[in-house]
Scaffold this motif. Structure first.
Motif, PDB file in Angstrom:
ATOM      1  N   ALA A   1       0.839  -1.199   0.000  1.00  0.00           N
ATOM      2  CA  ALA A   1       0.000   0.000   0.000  1.00  0.00           C
ATOM      3  C   ALA A   1       0.870   1.244   0.000  1.00  0.00           C
ATOM      4  CB  ALA A   1      -0.908  -0.008   1.222  1.00  0.00           C
ATOM      5  N   ASN A   2       0.262   2.412  -0.195  1.00  0.00           N
ATOM      6  CA  ASN A   2       0.977   3.675  -0.079  1.00  0.00           C
ATOM      7  C   ASN A   2       1.631   3.750   1.285  1.00  0.00           C
ATOM      8  OD1 ASN A   2      -1.570   4.692  -1.977  1.00  0.00           O
ATOM      9  ND2 ASN A   2       0.433   5.434  -2.516  1.00  0.00           N
ATOM     10  N   GLY A   3       2.895   4.154   1.302  1.00  0.00           N
ATOM     11  CA  GLY A   3       3.588   4.322   2.572  1.00  0.00           C
ATOM     12  C   GLY A   3       4.154   3.038   3.150  1.00  0.00           C
ATOM     13  N   ALA A   4       4.056   1.934   2.430  1.00  0.00           N
ATOM     14  CA  ALA A   4       4.554   0.652   2.959  1.00  0.00           C
ATOM     15  C   ALA A   4       6.079   0.612   3.036  1.00  0.00           C
ATOM     16  CB  ALA A   4       4.052  -0.497   2.088  1.00  0.00           C
ATOM     17  N   GLY A   5       6.745   1.444   2.234  1.00  0.00           N
ATOM     18  CA  GLY A   5       8.204   1.481   2.281  1.00  0.00           C
ATOM     19  C   GLY A   5       8.885   1.028   0.999  1.00  0.00           C
ATOM     20  N   LYS A   6       8.146   0.966  -0.083  1.00  0.00           N
ATOM     21  CA  LYS A   6       8.708   0.461  -1.347  1.00  0.00           C
ATOM     22  C   LYS A   6       9.776   1.411  -1.905  1.00  0.00           C
ATOM     23  CE  LYS A   6       4.598   0.464  -3.242  1.00  0.00           C
ATOM     24  NZ  LYS A   6       3.809   1.107  -2.151  1.00  0.00           N
ATOM     25  N   THR A   7       9.404   2.694  -2.004  1.00  0.00           N
ATOM     26  CA  THR A   7      10.365   3.676  -2.520  1.00  0.00           C
ATOM     27  C   THR A   7      11.576   3.774  -1.609  1.00  0.00           C
ATOM     28  OG1 THR A   7       8.599   4.936  -3.575  1.00  0.00           O
ATOM     29  CG2 THR A   7      10.646   6.123  -3.141  1.00  0.00           C
ATOM     30  N   THR A   8      11.331   3.740  -0.311  1.00  0.00           N
ATOM     31  CA  THR A   8      12.426   3.803   0.665  1.00  0.00           C
ATOM     32  C   THR A   8      13.396   2.639   0.453  1.00  0.00           C
ATOM     33  OG1 THR A   8      10.975   4.904   2.245  1.00  0.00           O
ATOM     34  CG2 THR A   8      12.944   3.844   3.141  1.00  0.00           C
ATOM     35  N   THR A   9      12.872   1.461   0.164  1.00  0.00           N
ATOM     36  CA  THR A   9      13.726   0.295  -0.089  1.00  0.00           C
ATOM     37  C   THR A   9      14.616   0.532  -1.309  1.00  0.00           C
ATOM     38  OG1 THR A   9      12.048  -1.159   0.870  1.00  0.00           O
ATOM     39  CG2 THR A   9      13.701  -2.203  -0.551  1.00  0.00           C
TER      40      THR A   9
HETATM   41  P1  ATP Z   1       4.040   5.109  -2.184  1.00  0.00           P
HETATM   42  O1  ATP Z   1       3.451   4.025  -2.994  1.00  0.00           O
HETATM   43  O2  ATP Z   1       3.015   6.017  -1.617  1.00  0.00           O
HETATM   44  O3  ATP Z   1       5.188   5.810  -2.833  1.00  0.00           O
HETATM   45  P2  ATP Z   1       5.932   3.600  -0.599  1.00  0.00           P
HETATM   46  O4  ATP Z   1       5.625   2.192  -0.256  1.00  0.00           O
HETATM   47  O5  ATP Z   1       6.903   3.818  -1.697  1.00  0.00           O
HETATM   48  O6  ATP Z   1       4.600   4.365  -0.862  1.00  0.00           O
HETATM   49  P3  ATP Z   1       7.708   5.171   1.004  1.00  0.00           P
HETATM   50  O7  ATP Z   1       7.699   6.354   0.094  1.00  0.00           O
HETATM   51  O8  ATP Z   1       8.893   4.316   1.046  1.00  0.00           O
HETATM   52  O9  ATP Z   1       6.428   4.278   0.736  1.00  0.00           O
HETATM   53  O10 ATP Z   1       7.393   5.715   2.471  1.00  0.00           O
HETATM   54  C1  ATP Z   1       7.464   4.888   3.641  1.00  0.00           C
HETATM   55  C2  ATP Z   1       7.149   5.724   4.875  1.00  0.00           C
HETATM   56  O11 ATP Z   1       8.160   6.701   5.080  1.00  0.00           O
HETATM   57  C3  ATP Z   1       5.831   6.495   4.798  1.00  0.00           C
HETATM   58  O12 ATP Z   1       5.236   6.451   6.064  1.00  0.00           O
HETATM   59  C4  ATP Z   1       6.273   7.900   4.446  1.00  0.00           C
HETATM   60  O13 ATP Z   1       5.370   8.856   4.955  1.00  0.00           O
HETATM   61  C5  ATP Z   1       7.607   8.002   5.118  1.00  0.00           C
HETATM   62  N1  ATP Z   1       8.490   8.933   4.384  1.00  0.00           N
HETATM   63  C6  ATP Z   1       8.896   8.821   3.102  1.00  0.00           C
HETATM   64  N2  ATP Z   1       9.707   9.834   2.764  1.00  0.00           N
HETATM   65  C7  ATP Z   1       9.832  10.615   3.864  1.00  0.00           C
HETATM   66  C8  ATP Z   1      10.536  11.822   4.163  1.00  0.00           C
HETATM   67  N3  ATP Z   1      11.303  12.405   3.250  1.00  0.00           N
HETATM   68  N4  ATP Z   1      10.397  12.323   5.401  1.00  0.00           N
HETATM   69  C9  ATP Z   1       9.618  11.725   6.340  1.00  0.00           C
HETATM   70  N5  ATP Z   1       8.949  10.590   6.133  1.00  0.00           N
HETATM   71  C10 ATP Z   1       9.041  10.031   4.909  1.00  0.00           C
END
Ligand code: ATP
Length: 239
Positions: free
Chosen positions: A40-48
């Motif tokens: 889901a959105n915010g799961a951490g995919k982009t962060t990974t």
């Molecule tokens: P999406 O599909 O919405 O891009 P995602 O799975 O890629 O979601 P991430 O972007 O990795 O999710 O975000 C993971 C968590 O880290 C979320 O709770 C988000 O709010 C938080 N987060 C991401 N970037 C930052 C930032 N620059 N500062 C603070 N929190 C962040």
């Protein structure tokens, strides 16, 4: 896929200040595979993905590529070793031409002949890009911009391509063209780690997948298993 691991992510923990985005993420990508990360959105995919390419420094855990730790190495070094990221939102430079954007991806390539061959490869994969090399990238359609973003990543001659939401905002036919190109690249030997909202499409071209939920791996399995999984079907396939 020959069964050996190209990328191994072990127990990754990543925080933005006091906000912990990844708690414990482990995954592997084998040579020649396409692997999908859904969640889901915010799961951490982009962060990974950002942590793998060194744009974020993990608090815990390791990233191993080609048998060597690349954890928290500088991004340019990680790219030089053979990982490229086509980021979410594409990250192209709107005021530069398409050709200039592609040249940026090849900034380490000193051999002009090799550059020409790589450019031709991108243009064969995406004929639209060839037609628009002199056009300002900001004036391209969303799908064309995505092709340029992937093309730019390919210009660094990666062995592992990371893709963040390649289908975001694109019409079905354009999305299909992008995924056809990914299939072609994979047949040529490129290993791909894909983040996608369109779980059905992504799993359909993948050998395996991981489901992330709030910074943890909730489920992993073959693409066929995940497509059949009741939790995946309900949460990500709308079935
Ligand atoms: P999406 O599909 O919405 O891009 P995602 O799975 O890629 O979601 P991430 O972007 O990795 O999710 O975000 C993971 C968590 O880290 C979320 O709770 C988000 O709010 C938080 N987060 C991401 N970037 C930052 C930032 N620059 N500062 C603070 N929190 C962040």
């Amino acid at each position: 896929a020959d069964g050996t691991s190209l990328l191994t992510v072990e127990n990754l923990g990543v925080a933005y200040g006091s906000i912990e985005a990844l708690h414990d993420v482990s995954l592997t990508v084998g040579r020649g595979e396409i692997v999908t990360l859904i969640g889901a959105n915010g799961a951490g995919k982009t962060t990974t993905l950002k942590t793998i390419v060194g744009l974020l420094k993990p608090k815990r855990g390791r990233v191993v590529f080609n048998g060597e730790s690349i954890t928290a190495r500088p991004t340019h070094e990680i790219v030089a070793r053979g990982i490229a990221l086509a980021p979410e939102g594409r990250g192209i430079f709107p005021d530069l031409t398409v050709l200039e954007n592609l040249e940026l991806g090849a900034y380490r390539q000193p051999d002009r002949k090799q550059f020409r061959r790589d450019l031709d490869h991108v243009c064969t994969l995406f004929p639209r890009v060839r037609e628009r090399l002199r056009q300002r990238a900001g004036t391209l359609s969303g799908g064309e911009q995505q092709m340029v973003a992937i093309g730019r990543a390919l210009m660094s001659r990666p062995t592992l391509l990371l893709l963040d939401e390649p289908s975001l905002g694109l019409a079905p036919l354009v999305t299909q063209a992008i995924f056809d190109a990914l299939g072609e690249l994979n047949r040529e030997g490129l290993t791909i780690l894909l983040v996608e909202q369109n779980a059905h499409l992504a799993l359909s071209c993948s050998s395996r997948g991981y489901v992330l939920e709030t910074g943890r791996v909730l489920l992993t399995g073959s693409a066929a298993e995940l497509l059949q999984d009741a939790r995946v079907r309900e949460a990500y396939l709308g079935q």
